[in-house]
Design a protein around this motif. Structure first.
Motif, PDB file in Angstrom:
ATOM      1  N   VAL A 251      42.590  74.216  11.782  1.00  0.00           N
ATOM      2  CA  VAL A 251      41.721  74.616  12.974  1.00  0.00           C
ATOM      3  C   VAL A 251      42.866  75.350  13.963  1.00  0.00           C
ATOM      4  O   VAL A 251      42.483  76.148  14.735  1.00  0.00           O
ATOM      5  N   THR A 252      43.988  74.526  14.081  1.00  0.00           N
ATOM      6  CA  THR A 252      45.003  75.132  15.372  1.00  0.00           C
ATOM      7  C   THR A 252      45.199  76.355  15.027  1.00  0.00           C
ATOM      8  O   THR A 252      45.052  77.391  16.198  1.00  0.00           O
ATOM      9  N   PHE A 253      45.743  77.069  13.971  1.00  0.00           N
ATOM     10  CA  PHE A 253      46.029  78.297  13.543  1.00  0.00           C
ATOM     11  C   PHE A 253      44.649  79.422  13.711  1.00  0.00           C
ATOM     12  O   PHE A 253      44.946  80.501  13.978  1.00  0.00           O
ATOM     13  N   ARG A 254      43.560  78.929  13.342  1.00  0.00           N
ATOM     14  CA  ARG A 254      42.387  79.846  13.470  1.00  0.00           C
ATOM     15  C   ARG A 254      41.980  79.767  15.017  1.00  0.00           C
ATOM     16  O   ARG A 254      41.916  81.045  15.411  1.00  0.00           O
TER      17      ARG A 254
ATOM     18  N   TYR B 298      59.109  75.565  14.113  1.00  0.00           N
ATOM     19  CA  TYR B 298      57.829  74.774  14.174  1.00  0.00           C
ATOM     20  C   TYR B 298      56.739  75.960  14.470  1.00  0.00           C
ATOM     21  O   TYR B 298      56.550  76.393  15.503  1.00  0.00           O
ATOM     22  N   MET B 299      56.091  76.318  13.474  1.00  0.00           N
ATOM     23  CA  MET B 299      55.017  77.160  13.705  1.00  0.00           C
ATOM     24  C   MET B 299      53.781  76.907  14.587  1.00  0.00           C
ATOM     25  O   MET B 299      53.234  77.577  15.524  1.00  0.00           O
ATOM     26  N   CYS B 300      53.561  75.547  14.617  1.00  0.00           N
ATOM     27  CA  CYS B 300      52.622  74.988  15.135  1.00  0.00           C
ATOM     28  C   CYS B 300      52.902  74.813  16.729  1.00  0.00           C
ATOM     29  O   CYS B 300      51.962  74.523  17.698  1.00  0.00           O
ATOM     30  N   SER B 301      54.115  74.916  16.993  1.00  0.00           N
ATOM     31  CA  SER B 301      54.422  74.638  18.561  1.00  0.00           C
ATOM     32  C   SER B 301      54.135  75.795  19.226  1.00  0.00           C
ATOM     33  O   SER B 301      53.598  76.946  18.994  1.00  0.00           O
ATOM     34  N   ASP B 302      53.939  75.781  20.613  1.00  0.00           N
ATOM     35  CA  ASP B 302      53.840  76.702  21.505  1.00  0.00           C
ATOM     36  C   ASP B 302      54.463  78.218  21.081  1.00  0.00           C
ATOM     37  O   ASP B 302      53.771  79.169  20.923  1.00  0.00           O
ATOM     38  N   PRO B 303      55.975  78.089  21.194  1.00  0.00           N
ATOM     39  CA  PRO B 303      56.576  79.434  20.786  1.00  0.00           C
ATOM     40  C   PRO B 303      56.162  79.748  19.469  1.00  0.00           C
ATOM     41  O   PRO B 303      55.971  81.082  19.320  1.00  0.00           O
ATOM     42  N   GLY B 304      55.862  78.970  18.760  1.00  0.00           N
ATOM     43  CA  GLY B 304      55.588  79.534  17.220  1.00  0.00           C
ATOM     44  C   GLY B 304      54.227  80.154  17.128  1.00  0.00           C
ATOM     45  O   GLY B 304      54.047  81.167  16.603  1.00  0.00           O
ATOM     46  N   GLN B 305      53.186  79.455  18.024  1.00  0.00           N
ATOM     47  CA  GLN B 305      52.031  79.989  18.215  1.00  0.00           C
ATOM     48  C   GLN B 305      52.096  81.408  18.700  1.00  0.00           C
ATOM     49  O   GLN B 305      51.383  82.281  18.427  1.00  0.00           O
ATOM     50  N   ASN B 306      52.907  81.689  19.836  1.00  0.00           N
ATOM     51  CA  ASN B 306      53.120  82.729  20.719  1.00  0.00           C
ATOM     52  C   ASN B 306      53.795  84.144  19.654  1.00  0.00           C
ATOM     53  O   ASN B 306      53.465  84.962  19.880  1.00  0.00           O
ATOM     54  N   MET B 307      54.530  83.530  18.992  1.00  0.00           N
ATOM     55  CA  MET B 307      55.321  84.641  17.887  1.00  0.00           C
ATOM     56  C   MET B 307      53.907  85.022  17.067  1.00  0.00           C
ATOM     57  O   MET B 307      53.983  86.422  16.904  1.00  0.00           O
TER      58      MET B 307
END
Ligand code: FAD
Ligand code: SF4
Ligand code: SF4
Ligand code: FES
Lengths: 674, 150
Positions: A76-79, A42-51
């Motif tokens: 918007v999230t990934f930006r 899950y890229m949008c999850s916290d660990p995903g974003q931290n990756m």
């Protein structure tokens, strides 16, 4: 050199169930400029974003491609994610491998192949991305409200209570709108005047509200946060400062035979008049077209009689420019013109009247002081027919829509008839009765069960006079019987149409309207009070037919939008707007012709050609007005105007990547980015 | 509709024979791209041949994009935006319509089959319609065969 990281999301099994995400990550790692690629549940999850953040740090990424769901979902999230790690948010591009791929294909091999292509295209674009900054524009914290009906008044009061100055522009001599003409109101039967007049007074006395009545918007320039409104104050021919509202003028004016607009033509007014006693402002205007002095130079009675010398025949229209940051449009509605329905004889048969005329007949402040009588002979009508859907839901008159309020005001009329004209019988001809609001069904039941109204389903085909009666001919579609009813009076529930001049005003404001002239909201569900032009909001019936509660709700909603807009000193806007290259622009201004928002300004530039100074006029994009459609870019003959975030080069790269002409790392590098 | 849907869903790559067209789709952000998203959310299947490029408005699509796509190996191009009257920017799709009608005529004059350039209107609410458009456009371009170059 661009250094791109690619992050392929599984979305649980949503993507990974159909797309071989490992293979995607591996294949795209071979692309030029891709220095890192990986996949995760899950890229949008916290660990995903931290990756993503870790990879940015570790691999010194300059750009990121997230290959996951639709950008409309998580762009918007990934930006934000990349921004938190110090990368410009606009250096992130998404490849939509869920909505556009895994969810619509089920062959794993094919879906994986397509996913790889989509990511390849996104990478190609990412290589060409440029950092962008949000645009900040200063805000003028003043609002313009156009139209002073209940919607406009409510919006003005709410904005003013929020501490913001409001300019309220009303076309007619008084604010109040249609509601001031109504008697009691459904579904509670509270008196319209009694609830409206205090609001009118509040608006007039509010320190933050400035009212221009008998005035219209001439022109609107500028853009969100920075509009300039040019207002035409029509000549009243009466000095507002001097007039004390004594009324000597209109009492003595010899020209008294002008049908009163306020009384819906049920009585007359003078050439100098205030529309109704509670009018705000309570200063008369001279209707120059009907004034003897203006038409023939004689008379002058009002000037002679006015105790304060307020009459001023030589006043002319004045123009005032007001700076505002937002606009609320609340120009209301008009009633369907029943003259066009020849079969109903409206205007010929005196006892066939409109719904609004019935309101005036029934109103204690009306021409009959609330006695419901026949216009032809002043007698009490024993039997009254009410016809619903006149000019609504009727393709013949180009109005397939439901006017929403006529069913309810007809039920109200039937009740009022029962209350005020004892023993009179109401017959209601309807097609369907629509009673969808709070307390409406109960109100309707009250009309039929307690107040004795007889409802008949069917359209009336003809009305004609016979022996002092009005004959109603039609069919009862439930029983199939032909009906011929001899009535004393007939009330037409005419439908709602757009207010006169709605289209002209829309053009001045650059807002859109539907085929019937009602203004279009930005989104039918999620943005019901905004227009597609930033900074312009809608309230009341100008957007679509509605009752008072809905008009007021929408007005308060528009006011809250305005207050939210004014909550900071600057507005930030997305930077995806057009940009002119001053070196290649030839100043042909083709772009200005196609721009829907009038966002192309002129700019003078001085260049040196062969050692000589030459001044040229070229195009410049107005940061506040441009909405980023890119229409201009496609028409510019010299390719001098480009859309940030969707530049030609970025698209060309995507096209090339799509056809796979640059698959392997061994290829010529595609990017020109260092 | 159901037909196009089922054929698309069941027709596995392995069952297909012959030419698979490469098609690039320029989709306006507000209507067609959103409509395509809806097809996804509603799991309405369609062929994989069209790859979408998101543009703000169909009026953004430069004639050069179409030519460039064909030049770079696409067999067909689809430009799709909001229904007439519904463009988010009021009139972008009218410009697009005029532009591509002319481009199609130019194609004819140049001996390029104008059908290589397809246009459609598809709203954000028309997921099923998007699936149908993809199926039809893919079929059309498949009939035309590979594009041999300008
Ligand atoms: C017969 C009848 C009975 C009704 N009974 C009820 C009822 O019982 N209960 C109920 O809830 N609703 C009732 N309604 C509906 C009610 O009238 C509307 O819901 C309400 O008036 C809408 O308010 P508004 O401010 O949007 O429009 P309006 O009242 O039309 O006000 C618009 C204002 O804008 C002004 N204006 C127009 N164009 C411009 C311009 N270009 N520049 C400046 N100013 C402009 C107009 O002069 C007007 O003052 C009834 C309607 C009718 C016809
Ligand atoms: S940007 Fe292009 S279209 Fe606009 S004036 Fe300059 S050359 Fe003409
Ligand atoms: S991008 Fe659209 S709004 Fe902006 S200047 Fe060009 S035509 Fe006007
Ligand atoms: S925004 Fe969809 S066609 Fe213009």
């Amino acid at each position: 050199m661009a250094r791109i990281g690619v992050f392929v999301c599984w979305c649980g099994s949503n993507i990974a169930g159909t797309v071989d995400v490992k293979k995607v990550a591996e294949e795209v790692s071979k692309l030029p400029y891709v220095v890192y690629s990986t996949d995760y549940k899950y890229m949008c999850s916290d660990p995903g974003q931290n990756m993503i953040k870790e990879a940015i740090k570790e691999h010194r990424l300059t750009g990121v491609v997230v290959s996951a769901c639709s950008p409309r979902m998580h762009e918007v999230t990934f930006r934000r994610t990349v921004q938190e790690e110090g990368v410009n948010p606009y250096m992130m591009e998404m490849a939509n491998i869920r909505e556009h791929c895994s969810w619509v294909h089920d062959d794993m091999e094919e879906a994986t192949e397509k996913a790889i292509e989509l990511v390849r295209m996104a990478v190609a674009k990412a290589v060409e991305l440029e950092p962008m900054e949000k645009i900040e524009v200063p805000v003028t914290k003043r609002a313009l409200v156009i139209g002073g009906g209940i919607a406009g008044i409510q919006a003005a009061l709410d904005i003013a209570d929020g501490g913001v100055e409001v300019i309220l522009v009303e076309k007619s001599p008084s604010i109040g709108g249609k509601m001031s003409q109504l008697d009691e109101t459904f579904p509670t039967l509270d008196c319209s005047q009694c609830i409206l007049t205090p609001k009118m007074v509040d608006a007039a006395q509010h320190p933050n509200i400035k009212i221009y009545s008998y005035a219209e918007l001439e022109e609107l320039d500028g853009f969100i946060g920075n509009f300039q409104a040019r207002i035409r104050q029509k000549a009243r021919s009466v000095d507002m400062e001097l007039c004390n509202g004594c009324g000597d003028c209109w009492n003595k004016c010899p020209q008294k035979k002008i049908p009163s607009e306020f009384e819906a033509g049920m009585s007359d007014r003078a050439a100098i008049y205030v529309p109704f006693p509670q009018a705000i402002p309570n200063t008369p205007v001279i209707d120059r077209e009907n004034c003897i002095y203006f038409q023939s130079g004689k008379c002058g009675v009002c000037a002679k009689i006015c105790p304060t010398g307020a009459i001023s025949y030589d006043q002319s229209d004045e123009f005032i420019t007001e700076e505002v940051g937002a606009v609320v449009v609340a120009t209301g509605y008009d009633l369907f013109n029943t003259d066009v329905i020849g079969e109903y004889g409206y205007g010929e048969i005196p006892d066939v009247i409109s719904g609004l005329q019935f309101e005036r007949l029934s109103s204690a402040s009306g021409p009959t002081e609330g006695k419901i009588v026949r216009p032809s002979d002043g007698k009490k009508p024993e039997e009254v027919a009410f016809i619903c859907c006149v000019g609504s839901r009727d393709d013949k008159y180009g109005r397939p829509y439901c006017s929403r309020i006529c069913c309810m005001y007809t039920a109200k009329h039937a009740i009022l008839l029962h209350h005020k004209s004892h023993g009179s019988q109401a017959y209601v001809f309807y097609i369907d009765v629509r009673a969808g609001g709070k307390g409406y069904e109960e109100f309707l039941r009250r009309a039929t069960e307690e107040e004795g109204a007889i409802y008949m389903r069917g359209r009336v085909s003809r009305l004609y006079r016979d022996n002092g009666k009005v004959v109603v001919k039609g069919a009862d579609t439930l029983s199939g019987a032909q009906i011929e009813l001899h009535c004393d009076m007939v009330v037409l529930a005419n439908g709602i149409t757009a207010s006169p001049g709605a289209e002209e005003l829309a053009r001045k404001l650059s807002i859109s309207y539907d085929e019937y002239g009602f203004y279009s909201e930005a989104h039918p569900k999620l943005r019901p009070v905004e227009t597609n032009t930033a900074g312009i909001y809608l309230a009341g019936c100008c957007q679509a037919p509605k009752d008072i509660p809905d008009s007021v709700s929408q007005a308060s909603a528009a006011a809250s939008k305005v207050l939210a807009l004014f909550s900071g000193d600057f507005l930030t806007r997305e930077p995806n707007i057009a940009e002119v290259n001053p070196f290649t622009c030839t100043g042909c201004f083709t772009c200005r012709e196609v721009c829907p928002y009038d966002a192309i300004d002129e700019e003078e530039v001085t260049v040196h050609i062969d050692g000589k100074k030459v001044t040229r006029t070229i195009a410049r994009v107005n940061l506040g007005k441009c909405q980023g459609c890119g229409i201009c870019c496609a028409v510019c003959r010299s390719n001098a105007i480009n859309l940030k975030g969707t530049k030609d080069l970025q698209i060309f790269r995507q096209i090339k990547a799509f056809t796979g002409s640059e698959k392997e790392k061994s290829d010529e590098p595609v990017g020109s980015k260092k | 509709m159901a037909d196009a849907e089922t054929t698309a869903k069941t027709k596995k790559k392995a069952d297909r024979t012959g030419f698979e067209p490469h098609i690039i789709g320029f989709l306006c952000n507000w209507c067609t791209y959103a409509g395509a998203d809806l097809a996804g959310t509603s799991r309405i299947g369609y062929p994989t041949n069209i790859k979408a490029v998101r543009v703000p408005c169909s009026g953004r699509v430069d004639a050069m994009y179409v030519i460039n796509a064909l030049k770079n190996g696409a067999d067909g191009v689809l430009v799709s935006g909001c229904h007439p009257g519904d463009c988010h920017y009021n009139q972008g799709n009218y410009y697009a319509r005029r532009r591509f009608m002319i481009l199609r005529e130019i194609f004819s004059a140049m001996g390029i089959n104008p059908e290589r350039l397809q246009m459609s209107w598809c709203s954000a609410a028309e997921g099923a319609k998007w699936a149908q458009i993809v199926a039809q456009v893919t079929e059309k371009i498949r009939e035309l065969g590979p594009f041999e170059g300008i």
